[in-house]
Design an enzyme around this catalytic site. Structure first.
Site: not given
Length: 501
Positions: A268, A273, A280, A350, A354
């Site tokens: 990944k 992020d 977040k 968020d 995956r």
């Protein structure tokens, strides 16, 4: 850094500092290590421990000045705790701490004098030297250096004391560590770099520098509005940022023909992020420069495998993107078609990691490998379950899981296998798409994420490493200093050595 074998006790006096590992509970017992220290330095270890109230627990250290060849040497006693609790993890973390202490004090040379059990066990010695090397390496910093900060000198010479009968074993271990430890240090630097200095393109440039001179090939898949069909989920996650998402494909194959295993590593690579539109909080976002640790680990594994000349065909794929909110970001409620053809309902922006991995796993399956292993800072839920020091391991194959567990044990890295609960599979299903990328249930998040990834590996032997905890420490701990750790490279190399036949 020059590593050398020391087989004569008197040569230990040539080093600025001697690191001696001592177990608790052996006070009053005779040992060759104690006799050697008494003979060379005229130091009675038991007397020193009694006078200084040094109990040799696995969190204690004590510095003693002794006469050296050209002046004063020092002995740094490192407590190892009870002998019955010895492990590769113990030796790695204690010698990492010793390396940090040596570097902080500005010594230019050091020697390790370890108990016989550490010299005679390849795993213990390898972990000890790896930890010591990592501790000695200068972490990534961009500070204006004052004269005081410049006093720390780089250690140029490290000796490892052993008996004549163990010289060959120690030499082999030194050779391994000299090849791998610098790679792990580079991986740590990548993860430590702030996002303003390491975007998707910069990550590629750093990878190219790392593979320079090695038998590793890199191919880049650029993704934009007109060209993203091969990795649609990677594009959707990264399209909100001005830094274009891309996919970095890597390959290492040893020279010569012959049958060998094929392994695909998937990492990944979220260079930062923010959470996207599901933004977040301040606390959750502050360390999100480390969300590309999985990709950095894969790069490190490809380079290390090439340096070691492992007999395995190794593929690496690193989907790289920045998860940012903008008018062009993907949204909660969107339905996106993946590379596999399965459609995904976006519950949370968020839960982006995956999504990247699912496209990359589909690519990995297409390579028809024997094994697929993905590694990612994927879920905070895994940290809730296992803490900050232990990675979560999921696998659809018991033999593969066992080989990775054995590799971690030998490498002195901690991981714990978690279940793929079939009872949770219904929570993956969406009413309006094939799958949803997050669950409304606040519990079992690490398992949900692993089950989601399993949807994209078919019947291939696959393992997933969730390294959200041990990839990066936001403060100094017993396992190491603040910052990136390089976790996973050593474990995966031990696994690759097992299949390299």
């Amino acid at each position: 850094m020059n590593y050398e074998v020391v087989s004569r006790g008197k040569d230990l006096k040539k080093y600025d500092c001697i690191v001696i590992g001592v177990f608790s509970g052996d006070e009053g017992k005779k040992s060759e290590l104690k006799n050697l220290v008494a003979e060379v330095f005229s130091v009675d270890i038991d007397r020193v421990r009694k006078e200084e109230k040094f109990k040799s627990t696995d969190s204690e250290e004590f510095l003693l000045r002794v006469p050296g060849v050209d002046g004063t040497s020092r002995i740094l006693f490192m407590g190892l705790g009870k002998r019955e609790n010895k492990s590769a993890v113990l030796f790695k973390r204690r010698m990492l701490r010793a390396g940090l202490a040596i570097r902080a004090r500005g010594y230019e040379s050091s020697a390790l004098l370890l108990p016989d059990c550490a010299i005679e066990s390849r795993d213990f010695l390898e972990s000890a030297l790896m930890g010591f090397s990592i501790g000695l390496s200068q972490p990534f910093r961009l500070k204006f250096k004052s004269s005081n900060e410049n006093k720390s000198s780089k250690v140029s010479r490290v000796g490892i004391y052993c008996k004549s009968k163990d010289v060959k074993t120690v030499d082999g271990t030194i050779n391994f560590v000299k090849k791998i430890a610098p790679v792990i240090s580079r991986v740590r630097d990548l993860v430590d770099k702030p996002a303003n200095l390491l975007g998707t393109q910069e990550m590629v440039e750093e990878a190219r520098k790392m593979v320079e001179g090695e038998n590793v090939k890199i191919r880049i898949h650029k993704l934009d509005g007109k060209n993203h069909g091969n990795f649609p989920l990677v594009y959707e996650v990264g399209k909100g940022s001005s830094r274009a998402p891309l996919v970095m494909e890597m390959k290492y194959s040893p020279k010569g023909s012959g049958k060998r295993k094929k392994v695909c590593l998937v990492g990944k690579g979220i260079v930062f992020d923010s959470g996207g539109l599901n933004l977040k909080t301040f606390h959750s976002m502050s360390a999100m420069k480390n969300d590309m640790a999985g990709a950095a680990t894969v790069v490190g594994c490809l380079v290390s495998s090439a340096r070691l000349g492992l007999n395995v065909d190794l593929y690496g794929i690193c989907p790289l993107a920045e998860n940012f909110p903008s008018s062009n970001s993907y949204r909660p409620g969107d339905i996106i078609k993946s590379k596999s053809g399965k459609t995904i309902e976006i519950i949370s922006t968020d839960a982006e990691g995956r999504l990247l991995l699912s496209d990359a796993l589909t690519w990995a399956v297409e390579q028809k490998p024997d094994y697929i292993i993905d590694i990612a800072t994927l879920t905070g839920a895994c940290m809730v379950a296992l803490g900050s020091f232990t990675a979560g391991l999921f696998s659809n194959d018991d033999d593969l899981a066992k080989q990775i567990e054995d590799g971690a044990k030998e490498a002195g890295e901690m991981l714990w296998r978690l279940p793929l609960l079939e009872e949770m599979v219904p929570s993956l299903r969406s009413d309006i798409a094939d799958l949803k990328n997050a669950s409304q249930d606040p519990y079992g998040g690490a398992i949900f994420a692993a089950l989601f990834l399993r949807e994209f590996v078919g019947n291939k032997k696959w393992a997933h490493l969730d390294i959200a905890g041990p990839a990066y420490f936001d403060k100094r701990t017993e396992m190491g200093p603040r910052g990136a750790t390089g976790f996973g490279v050593h474990t995966l190399i031990k696994f690759l050595q097992k299949v390299s036949v």
